[in-house]
Each structure stands twice: as structure tokens, then as C-alpha cells.
Write a protein that holds these residues in place. Structure first.
Motif, short mmCIF file in Angstrom:
data_model
loop_
_atom_site.label_atom_id
_atom_site.label_comp_id
_atom_site.label_asym_id
_atom_site.label_seq_id
_atom_site.Cartn_x
_atom_site.Cartn_y
_atom_site.Cartn_z
N LEU A 1 1.05 -1.18 0.38
CA LEU A 1 -0.04 -0.08 -0.01
C LEU A 1 1.23 1.36 0.00
CD1 LEU A 1 -2.77 -1.24 2.41
CD2 LEU A 1 -2.81 -1.12 0.09
N ASP A 2 0.39 2.54 -0.76
CA ASP A 2 0.84 3.73 -0.88
C ASP A 2 0.35 4.56 0.63
OD1 ASP A 2 1.21 6.13 -1.19
OD2 ASP A 2 1.79 6.57 -2.96
N GLN A 3 1.22 4.35 1.47
CA GLN A 3 0.60 4.93 2.71
C GLN A 3 -0.44 6.51 2.78
OE1 GLN A 3 0.03 3.10 5.99
NE2 GLN A 3 -0.96 5.60 6.18
N GLY A 4 0.93 7.39 1.31
CA GLY A 4 0.93 8.95 1.27
C GLY A 4 -1.13 9.04 0.73
N LEU A 5 -1.02 7.72 0.42
CA LEU A 5 -2.27 8.00 -0.81
C LEU A 5 -3.64 6.98 0.08
CD1 LEU A 5 -3.75 8.01 -3.31
CD2 LEU A 5 -2.85 5.87 -3.99
N LEU A 6 -3.12 6.48 0.31
CA LEU A 6 -4.53 5.75 1.67
C LEU A 6 -4.72 6.44 2.82
CD1 LEU A 6 -5.56 3.81 2.96
CD2 LEU A 6 -3.78 2.77 4.26
N ASP A 7 -3.67 7.37 3.51
CA ASP A 7 -4.28 8.57 3.91
C ASP A 7 -5.31 9.89 3.18
OD1 ASP A 7 -2.72 7.81 6.02
OD2 ASP A 7 -1.04 9.15 6.24
N GLU A 8 -4.99 9.67 1.90
CA GLU A 8 -5.62 10.70 1.14
C GLU A 8 -7.38 10.43 1.32
OE1 GLU A 8 -2.09 13.83 -1.14
OE2 GLU A 8 -3.83 11.69 -1.88
N CYS A 9 -6.84 8.62 0.49
CA CYS A 9 -8.42 7.99 0.65
C CYS A 9 -9.78 8.25 2.06
CB CYS A 9 -7.76 6.79 -0.22
SG CYS A 9 -7.48 6.79 -2.31
N ARG A 10 -8.43 8.29 3.06
CA ARG A 10 -9.33 7.89 4.01
C ARG A 10 -10.22 9.28 4.68
NH1 ARG A 10 -4.91 4.98 8.25
NH2 ARG A 10 -5.91 2.87 8.08
N GLN A 11 -9.27 10.45 4.22
CA GLN A 11 -9.53 12.03 4.33
C GLN A 11 -11.18 11.42 3.25
OE1 GLN A 11 -8.39 16.52 4.35
NE2 GLN A 11 -6.79 14.75 3.42
N LEU A 12 -10.65 11.43 2.55
CA LEU A 12 -11.75 11.32 1.56
C LEU A 12 -13.53 10.82 1.57
CD1 LEU A 12 -13.00 12.35 -1.51
CD2 LEU A 12 -11.53 10.50 -2.87
N ARG B 1 -26.31 13.10 14.14
CA ARG B 1 -25.05 13.49 14.76
C ARG B 1 -23.44 13.08 14.07
NH1 ARG B 1 -24.70 9.65 19.93
NH2 ARG B 1 -24.60 8.03 18.46
N PHE B 2 -23.62 11.93 13.30
CA PHE B 2 -22.89 11.19 12.81
C PHE B 2 -21.66 12.19 11.65
CE2 PHE B 2 -20.59 6.67 11.85
CZ PHE B 2 -19.93 6.86 10.84
N GLY B 3 -22.62 13.07 10.87
CA GLY B 3 -22.59 14.87 9.66
C GLY B 3 -21.32 15.10 10.62
N GLU B 4 -22.11 15.56 11.94
CA GLU B 4 -21.60 17.08 12.71
C GLU B 4 -19.80 16.51 12.90
OE1 GLU B 4 -24.33 17.16 15.76
OE2 GLU B 4 -25.50 18.61 14.08
N GLU B 5 -19.95 14.62 13.35
CA GLU B 5 -18.86 14.77 13.59
C GLU B 5 -17.52 14.51 12.84
OE1 GLU B 5 -15.96 12.61 16.27
OE2 GLU B 5 -17.37 13.83 16.65
N LEU B 6 -17.87 13.98 11.67
CA LEU B 6 -17.22 13.89 10.39
C LEU B 6 -16.06 15.15 10.38
CD1 LEU B 6 -18.82 11.14 8.36
CD2 LEU B 6 -16.76 11.22 9.43
N LEU B 7 -16.85 16.34 9.76
CA LEU B 7 -17.15 18.01 9.33
C LEU B 7 -16.25 17.88 10.30
CD1 LEU B 7 -20.66 19.38 8.80
CD2 LEU B 7 -18.11 19.11 7.07
N ARG B 8 -16.54 17.65 11.83
CA ARG B 8 -15.10 17.84 12.73
C ARG B 8 -13.67 17.55 12.63
NH1 ARG B 8 -12.64 16.14 17.27
NH2 ARG B 8 -13.70 14.52 17.42
N LEU B 9 -13.95 16.11 12.10
CA LEU B 9 -12.66 15.15 11.85
C LEU B 9 -12.04 15.51 11.05
CD1 LEU B 9 -13.58 11.73 12.78
CD2 LEU B 9 -12.34 12.85 14.24
N LEU B 10 -12.65 16.24 9.83
CA LEU B 10 -11.99 16.75 8.65
C LEU B 10 -10.90 18.31 9.14
CD1 LEU B 10 -14.76 16.07 5.84
CD2 LEU B 10 -12.30 15.66 5.83
N ARG B 11 -11.65 19.16 10.35
CA ARG B 11 -11.27 20.39 10.32
C ARG B 11 -9.95 20.05 11.13
NH1 ARG B 11 -16.72 22.78 9.61
NH2 ARG B 11 -15.93 25.08 8.82
N GLU B 12 -10.17 18.68 12.29
CA GLU B 12 -9.47 18.66 13.22
C GLU B 12 -7.80 18.57 12.64
OE1 GLU B 12 -9.62 15.46 15.57
OE2 GLU B 12 -10.60 17.02 17.05
N GLY B 13 -8.01 17.70 11.46
CA GLY B 13 -6.86 17.09 10.56
C GLY B 13 -6.22 15.62 11.01
#
Length: 286
Positions: free
Chosen positions: A226-237, A258-270
Motif C-alpha cells: 500500500l501507498d501510505q500517503g495515498l491511503l491517508d488521502e483516500c481515508r480523508q476522501l 450526529r455522524f455528519g457533524e462528527e465527520l465535519l469536526r474530524l475534517l477540520r481537526e486534521g
């Protein structure tokens, strides 16, 4: 009659026409498609409204994967391999597998997915690209009528993140192939025939890291190359796409807001980017 009642009636009618006794139907899953265990014939029926399904694609792909010995769910051998229509529904009949354990080990999970990917490289079927899924998510985010509860700032943020991730993954120029599309734990069964992947309606073309972005972290540790960098981008996607779907006005996912709110928080958190099963366990524990 409710849509579920009508769908059950359609499935049992199809089974009866094939001399498969179906006096009872157990609902296994109900989302965009209804999954039923028909008894006593012990057949898995998948039912979706006509025009909203990719049933023919699933049937053809399942046959091809069976021919190359891939670890994917099989069609019901006592019925012709085709899509049956009843009362506005598309019905397909599949082998029902009794799970032998509630969870598949990470090593077995990774091996089954690796073998599925190998088989998918041997079949040639027209399929959408994974970026079509991004487009679907972007359309929800861009349309306030489809996502009225999404705040304007969140709408701009999520739309921008989806677009930037599309560009970043495309720019990598990774090798692409046919994928399962959503090989999350709910689509993996531990059976007497080994670990099997089910639900082929989400199949698409893309890098294998897109598939691995849907699985638990421990599974990725057993999947080679696996390409870890690509995997990280795909997880974020995946986080961004699922966030968009949770804000869809027609979304039926339990606790979707509630799930949607948590996912938005995670995207902002990094980073580090969590896997979806980790997010689900966290929210279920609250």
C-alpha cells in the motif's frame, strides 16, 4: 402497503414462481436496498425500486467473479442468474451464508480483499470511476434543497475539501483497477467457505487504496504494497464523502446528523485520519 411490505411481497412472489418456498422473510438490512432472508428455502433476496438499482451489473459481475474463483458472494444456484421484476421492484436472488463467527480476523479480511482485487483484475466489465462518487457528494453539498440543514460555512468548507482531494488523488497518477467500492466490515462475512465480500453494487475503478480506506486499520497492516500517503488521502476522501451523504435530506442512516457533524469536526481537526469503524464505535459509545 408500505414500500417494505410491497418489497417483501415482490421477493416472496419471485421465489414462489421458482418453486422456492418462502413463507417467511427476515429483514437483514434496509437502506437503499432491502436484504431479506427467505425461509424455509434459505435464499438471500436483494430488492430495490426499479430504476434505482444496478442489479444487472451486480449479477453479471458476480458471475464473472465466480468464474475466476474470487471470494465474493454467489448467486442462488436454484434460480436463473438474472434480475426478476415484480410490482415496480428489481429482485435478485443470492446464496445465504450463515456467519460462522461475528467478526472476520484482520488477516483473513485482508487476504479476502487481496484475492478479490486479484480476481477483479481478470474480469472486464464497464464500471464507473471512483470520482463519480465524489461528484455525487459534491452535488449534495452544492444544493441547499438537498442538504438544507448544512450551514453555509460548512457547505463551503466541505465542497472545497472534496474538490481538493479529487485533485490530489488524481495528481498521484496511481494505477487503477476494478474495486469493491465499499468493503467495510458490514460487507465481509466469515463463512464455512472462508471470508467473502458481498454487495457488489458499489463497484468502481480506482486505486486499491480507495478500497482500503473503508476497512479497519488492522486490516491494512496485512495488505501488501500500500501507498501510505495515498491511503491517508483516500481515508480523508471517504470521511468527506460520507459526511456529505449524512447531510442529504433523504438520508436514512441512523443518527445520521450526529455522524455528519462528527465527520465535519474530524475534517477540520486534521490528521491522523480515523477509519470509519473507529468513528462509529466512538459515536455508539456516547
Amino acid at each position: 402497503m408500505t414500500d417494505v411490505t410491497r418489497a417483501i411481497a415482490a421477493a416472496t412472489s419471485v421465489a414462489a414462481s421458482l418453486d422456492l418456498p418462502a413463507k417467511d422473510a427476515i429483514v437483514l438490512h434496509n437502506s437503499n436496498k432491502l436484504a431479506l432472508r427467505l425461509m424455509p428455502c434459505d435464499v438471500l433476496a436483494r430488492v430495490a425500486p426499479l430504476g434505482q438499482e444496478v442489479a444487472q451489473f451486480e449479477v453479471e459481475l458476480a458471475q464473472r467473479l465466480a468464474d475466476v474463483g474470487s471470494p465474493a458472494g454467489r448467486l442462488e444456484p436454484r434460480a436463473d442468474p438474472r434480475v426478476y421484476t415484480r410490482d415496480g421492484f428489481a429482485v435478485t436472488l443470492w446464496t445465504y451464508y450463515e456467519p460462522v463467527t461475528p467478526h472476520t480476523s484482520p488477516a483473513d479480511y485482508a487476504k479476502a480483499l487481496e484475492q478479490l482485487h486479484d480476481g477483479m483484475r481478470k474480469v472486464d466489465v464497464p464500471s464507473p470511476r471512483f470520482t463519480d462518487r465524489i461528484t455525487e457528494a459534491e452535488e449534495i453539498v452544492a444544493d441547499p434543497d438537498r442538504s438544507p440543514a448544512l450551514a453555509d460555512a460548512d457547505r463551503v468548507f466541505l465542497g472545497g475539501r472534496l474538490a481538493s482531494l479529487r485533485r490530489a488523488i488524481d495528481d498521484r497518477g496511481a494505477v487503477e483497477q476494478l474495486l469493491h467500492g465499499e468493503p467495510h466490515p458490514g460487507n465481509v462475512l466469515s463463512t464455512t467457505n472462508g471470508s467473502l465480500l458481498i454487495d457488489l453494487e458499489t463497484c468502481c475503478r480506482g486505486p486499491v487504496e480507495f478500497d482500503l480506506a473503508h476497512v479497519p486499520e488492522a486490516v491494512c497492516e496485512h495488505y501488501p504494497g500500500l501507498d501510505q500517503g495515498l491511503l491517508d488521502e483516500c481515508r480523508q476522501l471517504v470521511i468527506a464523502m460520507v459526511a456529505a451523504w449524512r447531510w442529504d435530506l433523504d438520508d436514512q442512516f441512523p443518527n445520521g446528523r450526529r455522524f455528519g457533524e462528527e465527520l465535519l469536526r474530524l475534517l477540520r481537526e486534521g490528521p491522523p485520519w480515523p477509519t470509519l469503524d473507529t468513528v462509529t464505535r466512538r459515536l455508539d459509545g456516547l
